[in-house]
Design a protein around this motif. Sequence first.
Motif, PDB file in Angstrom:
ATOM      1  N   ARG A   1       0.841  -1.193   0.000  1.00  0.00           N
ATOM      2  CA  ARG A   1       0.000   0.000   0.000  1.00  0.00           C
ATOM      3  C   ARG A   1       0.885   1.256   0.000  1.00  0.00           C
ATOM      4  NH1 ARG A   1      -4.982   1.698   2.916  1.00  0.00           N
ATOM      5  NH2 ARG A   1      -5.476  -0.311   2.065  1.00  0.00           N
ATOM      6  N   PHE A   2       2.178   1.074   0.345  1.00  0.00           N
ATOM      7  CA  PHE A   2       3.074   2.225   0.478  1.00  0.00           C
ATOM      8  C   PHE A   2       4.053   2.385  -0.676  1.00  0.00           C
ATOM      9  CE2 PHE A   2       1.857   0.879   4.730  1.00  0.00           C
ATOM     10  CZ  PHE A   2       1.344   2.058   5.241  1.00  0.00           C
ATOM     11  N   PHE A   3       4.072   1.436  -1.595  1.00  0.00           N
ATOM     12  CA  PHE A   3       5.037   1.548  -2.703  1.00  0.00           C
ATOM     13  C   PHE A   3       4.586   0.660  -3.858  1.00  0.00           C
ATOM     14  CE2 PHE A   3       6.469  -1.514   0.487  1.00  0.00           C
ATOM     15  CZ  PHE A   3       6.476  -2.680  -0.242  1.00  0.00           C
ATOM     16  N   ASP A   4       5.157   0.923  -5.014  1.00  0.00           N
ATOM     17  CA  ASP A   4       5.002   0.037  -6.168  1.00  0.00           C
ATOM     18  C   ASP A   4       6.377  -0.518  -6.522  1.00  0.00           C
ATOM     19  OD1 ASP A   4       2.294   0.354  -6.515  1.00  0.00           O
ATOM     20  OD2 ASP A   4       2.487   1.970  -8.003  1.00  0.00           O
ATOM     21  N   TYR A   5       6.366  -1.659  -7.168  1.00  0.00           N
ATOM     22  CA  TYR A   5       7.609  -2.191  -7.716  1.00  0.00           C
ATOM     23  C   TYR A   5       7.758  -1.718  -9.150  1.00  0.00           C
ATOM     24  CZ  TYR A   5       7.865  -5.246  -3.664  1.00  0.00           C
ATOM     25  OH  TYR A   5       7.963  -5.721  -2.382  1.00  0.00           O
ATOM     26  N   TYR A   6       8.972  -1.683  -9.630  1.00  0.00           N
ATOM     27  CA  TYR A   6       9.164  -1.399 -11.055  1.00  0.00           C
ATOM     28  C   TYR A   6      10.337  -2.219 -11.564  1.00  0.00           C
ATOM     29  CZ  TYR A   6      13.421   1.338 -10.426  1.00  0.00           C
ATOM     30  OH  TYR A   6      14.703   1.714 -10.146  1.00  0.00           O
ATOM     31  N   ALA A   7      10.336  -2.481 -12.866  1.00  0.00           N
ATOM     32  CA  ALA A   7      11.421  -3.229 -13.494  1.00  0.00           C
ATOM     33  C   ALA A   7      12.472  -2.238 -13.943  1.00  0.00           C
ATOM     34  CB  ALA A   7      10.883  -4.004 -14.686  1.00  0.00           C
ATOM     35  N   MET A   8      13.676  -2.334 -13.375  1.00  0.00           N
ATOM     36  CA  MET A   8      14.694  -1.385 -13.759  1.00  0.00           C
ATOM     37  C   MET A   8      15.089  -1.615 -15.223  1.00  0.00           C
ATOM     38  SD  MET A   8      18.398  -0.404 -12.284  1.00  0.00           S
ATOM     39  CE  MET A   8      19.049  -1.883 -12.965  1.00  0.00           C
ATOM     40  N   PRO A   9      15.083  -0.539 -16.023  1.00  0.00           N
ATOM     41  CA  PRO A   9      15.448  -0.707 -17.431  1.00  0.00           C
ATOM     42  C   PRO A   9      16.857  -1.299 -17.542  1.00  0.00           C
ATOM     43  CG  PRO A   9      14.643   1.524 -17.001  1.00  0.00           C
ATOM     44  CD  PRO A   9      14.768   0.862 -15.673  1.00  0.00           C
ATOM     45  N   GLY A  10      17.024  -2.255 -18.449  1.00  0.00           N
ATOM     46  CA  GLY A  10      18.340  -2.851 -18.672  1.00  0.00           C
ATOM     47  C   GLY A  10      18.755  -3.859 -17.634  1.00  0.00           C
ATOM     48  N   ARG A  11      17.854  -4.204 -16.742  1.00  0.00           N
ATOM     49  CA  ARG A  11      18.240  -5.134 -15.674  1.00  0.00           C
ATOM     50  C   ARG A  11      18.549  -6.516 -16.245  1.00  0.00           C
ATOM     51  NH1 ARG A  11      12.476  -6.981 -13.007  1.00  0.00           N
ATOM     52  NH2 ARG A  11      11.593  -7.624 -14.992  1.00  0.00           N
ATOM     53  N   LYS A  12      19.369  -7.256 -15.484  1.00  0.00           N
ATOM     54  CA  LYS A  12      19.709  -8.625 -15.861  1.00  0.00           C
ATOM     55  C   LYS A  12      18.782  -9.539 -15.066  1.00  0.00           C
ATOM     56  CE  LYS A  12      23.980  -9.702 -14.693  1.00  0.00           C
ATOM     57  NZ  LYS A  12      25.411  -9.929 -14.609  1.00  0.00           N
ATOM     58  N   MET A  13      18.251 -10.550 -15.731  1.00  0.00           N
ATOM     59  CA  MET A  13      17.292 -11.419 -15.040  1.00  0.00           C
ATOM     60  C   MET A  13      17.730 -12.870 -15.049  1.00  0.00           C
ATOM     61  SD  MET A  13      14.621  -9.865 -13.862  1.00  0.00           S
ATOM     62  CE  MET A  13      13.305 -11.073 -13.716  1.00  0.00           C
ATOM     63  N   ASN A  14      17.335 -13.589 -14.005  1.00  0.00           N
ATOM     64  CA  ASN A  14      17.323 -15.043 -14.074  1.00  0.00           C
ATOM     65  C   ASN A  14      15.891 -15.421 -14.449  1.00  0.00           C
ATOM     66  OD1 ASN A  14      17.026 -17.755 -13.725  1.00  0.00           O
ATOM     67  ND2 ASN A  14      17.818 -17.816 -11.631  1.00  0.00           N
ATOM     68  N   PRO A  15      15.653 -15.768 -15.711  1.00  0.00           N
ATOM     69  CA  PRO A  15      14.276 -15.974 -16.161  1.00  0.00           C
ATOM     70  C   PRO A  15      13.613 -17.181 -15.503  1.00  0.00           C
ATOM     71  CG  PRO A  15      15.834 -16.693 -17.848  1.00  0.00           C
ATOM     72  CD  PRO A  15      16.643 -16.033 -16.758  1.00  0.00           C
ATOM     73  N   HIS A  16      14.415 -18.140 -15.038  1.00  0.00           N
ATOM     74  CA  HIS A  16      13.839 -19.356 -14.449  1.00  0.00           C
ATOM     75  C   HIS A  16      13.161 -19.048 -13.127  1.00  0.00           C
ATOM     76  CE1 HIS A  16      16.158 -21.499 -17.478  1.00  0.00           C
ATOM     77  NE2 HIS A  16      17.156 -20.692 -17.157  1.00  0.00           N
ATOM     78  N   ARG A  17      13.795 -18.220 -12.335  1.00  0.00           N
ATOM     79  CA  ARG A  17      13.245 -17.893 -11.026  1.00  0.00           C
ATOM     80  C   ARG A  17      12.484 -16.564 -11.061  1.00  0.00           C
ATOM     81  NH1 ARG A  17      10.840 -17.540  -7.107  1.00  0.00           N
ATOM     82  NH2 ARG A  17      11.200 -18.433  -5.046  1.00  0.00           N
ATOM     83  N   GLY A  18      12.720 -15.803 -12.137  1.00  0.00           N
ATOM     84  CA  GLY A  18      12.063 -14.506 -12.218  1.00  0.00           C
ATOM     85  C   GLY A  18      12.673 -13.468 -11.288  1.00  0.00           C
TER      86      GLY A  18
END
Length: 462
Positions: free
Chosen positions: A320-337
């Motif tokens: 209720r106090f914040f939102d998440y965002y995807a940092m542009p250019g971030r590196k991901m582990n797609p298996h675990r997300g």
Amino acid sequence: ILYRFPDGFWWGSATSATQIEGAANEGGKGPNIWDYWYEKEPNRFFNGVGPSVTSDFYHRYKEDIALMKEIGHNSFRLSISWSRLIPGGIGDVNPTAVQFYNNVINELLENEIEPFVTLFHFDMPLAMQELGGWESRDVVDAYARYAKICFELFGDRVKKWFTHNEPIVPVEGGYLYDFHYPNIIDFQRAVQVAYHTIIAHAKAVQVFKQMNIPDGKIGIILNLTPSYPRSSHPADVKAAHIADLFFNRSFLDPAVKGEYPQDLVDLLREYGYLPVTKEGDQKLIKENTVDILGINYYQPRRVKAKEHLPNPEAPFMPDRFFDYYAMPGRKMNPHRGWEIYEKGIYDILMNVKENYGNIECFISENGMGVEGEERFRDEDGMIHDDYRIEFIREHLKWVHKAIQEGANVKGYHVWTFMDNWSWTNAYKNRYGLVAVDLENNRKRTIKKSGYWFKTLVENNGF
Ligand code: BGP
């Protein structure tokens, strides 16, 4: 060697009882919430695989410890299963379990691998959950008794003890976001659970200190997720601060400093969610801070100010106090997300150095879960997991830098030694330095990363 680590650095891996032991109905073990939940809702688990067999460490610990030795471990974190040791949570100690843990501990010591032992790694005995789990003060006392029994039984040989693994996770999973039993969504109850977990922790530390175990150290294992604001805009910074209070400092501050952050207390008070407390609690927390801190690091938290006003009808949640965002250019582990951000480990260590008295600490988990690793198995029979080597190496560079800059870091444990069963994800993502072939009698083979790890330890660096 470009990155050399301090002498006596602890190299090894971590795991937990439910994730490797199996033998869930053997040797007098009582059920825990995972056994129960699986029986009730097997379809909640990846491929319908539950915790009854897992990696069969219960029967194969000798072979596994020999492999640990072979890939260079000088230390290993495991957990004791409360419901194996005391099947009803409270009441009689199970002699078969005492024998099993004695065997494991002795085998480790004979192989010059120091055991690090966690008392509680997500596995509430069912009988204790039926009493209310961490919502119940009786369960807090039962846990303190269980802790004392463990120190008495094994404290002559085990010198590194940890009260809880990632205590925020059962709060999130069981009482907010529906990924652990008892799948309740209720902020007030979540706060109570978190608070009682700290009380249980402090009681175990108190018992430990009273026992004065020679060379004994007691700590807690926390998953710290550095909370980065999207921008330096005050609303973003405030959002990140609140996420940090909820997910990191709610355990880090009481465990290390002996008190809750005032901002967190004020926030809970403002919204009417303070937990029920007892007289003497504050003193208990104050007087029973940890000797050592274990840090699990997987991913950061990227936070921005809320874009829309929260729906007043929706259940009250931390977000209720914040939102998440995807940092542009971030590196991901797609298996675990999960985002991979190696510098996060350095930021945590420097924060602990600057703001938490540079307490003795170590990386107690860090690792990479990948699905379908069999496709990397070559004719030589080995899984060529170069991505895992890179993952570990890149994180270690930042750990090394933190040490150069004065952080009091004593070791690094990979998650994990061998592929294991992971909560509702079961065997989806593999994390091991050693592969476990579920199709082939759970045969173990060392992965490329395992051999790389061996060289890492031999050189005390890379
Ligand atoms: C940590 C837990 C471990 C382990 C690890 C990997 O949160 O302490 O028990 O499971 O994460 O995460 P997962 O298995 O959910 O991918």
